[in-house]
Design a protein around this motif. Sequence first.
Motif, PDB file in Angstrom:
ATOM      1  N   ASN A  81      48.900  40.273  42.170  1.00 50.08           N
ATOM      2  CA  ASN A  81      47.766  40.259  41.245  1.00 50.08           C
ATOM      3  C   ASN A  81      46.618  39.403  41.777  1.00 50.08           C
ATOM      4  OD1 ASN A  81      49.063  41.951  39.439  1.00 50.08           O
ATOM      5  ND2 ASN A  81      49.871  40.275  38.200  1.00 50.08           N
ATOM      6  N   GLU A  82      46.946  38.231  42.304  1.00 47.77           N
ATOM      7  CA  GLU A  82      45.915  37.357  42.873  1.00 47.77           C
ATOM      8  C   GLU A  82      45.235  38.022  44.064  1.00 47.77           C
ATOM      9  OE1 GLU A  82      47.194  33.335  43.708  1.00 47.77           O
ATOM     10  OE2 GLU A  82      48.381  33.296  41.867  1.00 47.77           O
ATOM     11  N   GLU A  84      44.961  41.247  44.652  1.00 52.40           N
ATOM     12  CA  GLU A  84      44.131  42.348  44.158  1.00 52.40           C
ATOM     13  C   GLU A  84      42.813  41.819  43.577  1.00 52.40           C
ATOM     14  OE1 GLU A  84      44.359  46.037  40.954  1.00 52.40           O
ATOM     15  OE2 GLU A  84      46.117  44.784  41.276  1.00 52.40           O
ATOM     16  N   GLU A  85      42.893  40.781  42.757  1.00 47.44           N
ATOM     17  CA  GLU A  85      41.687  40.192  42.166  1.00 47.44           C
ATOM     18  C   GLU A  85      40.747  39.666  43.238  1.00 47.44           C
ATOM     19  OE1 GLU A  85      43.080  37.231  39.440  1.00 47.44           O
ATOM     20  OE2 GLU A  85      43.935  38.721  38.071  1.00 47.44           O
ATOM     21  N   ARG A  86      41.313  39.001  44.238  1.00 43.91           N
ATOM     22  CA  ARG A  86      40.482  38.440  45.316  1.00 43.91           C
ATOM     23  C   ARG A  86      39.824  39.543  46.145  1.00 43.91           C
ATOM     24  NH1 ARG A  86      36.829  35.275  46.752  1.00 43.91           N
ATOM     25  NH2 ARG A  86      36.939  34.524  48.871  1.00 43.91           N
TER      26      ARG A  86
END
Length: 133
Positions: A81-82, A84-86
């Motif tokens: 998730n991190e 993907e967000e980044r």
Amino acid sequence: MESQGAEVARKRMKPAMDENEGEGGDGIVDQIEEEETETSVAGSEEMELSINRILEKIENFTQMVSELLESGKTLFKDLSNEFEERMILIHKEQIEKWQEEIRELRLLDAANEEVNAVLHNARCLLQNVHFHS
């Protein structure tokens, strides 16, 4: 005699393998204990205590592996998730940067066109002045 020992070992291994595919935890120990009572002759009390300690180790180890797997899944999910967000943020920032460059180029082009038009008018005036002189 050897074939009977191999059969007992196979019977003991099979429930453990089946458990890894399906359920977890106490089921392995229960199945092993059932196999023990079905296939072996009653042993000494000391032997039973040793077997029970080993079964407890199996149960504890199985629980630890299960917990590690769950925490690993959670860790990888959080990292995913991190990541993907980044990546989305990096993409957005880069797109905004290029869009700003496009705006600047359009402004520069418009300014150049204005200057070009002024220079063209100046040339025409200069040619007219030279032509009339």
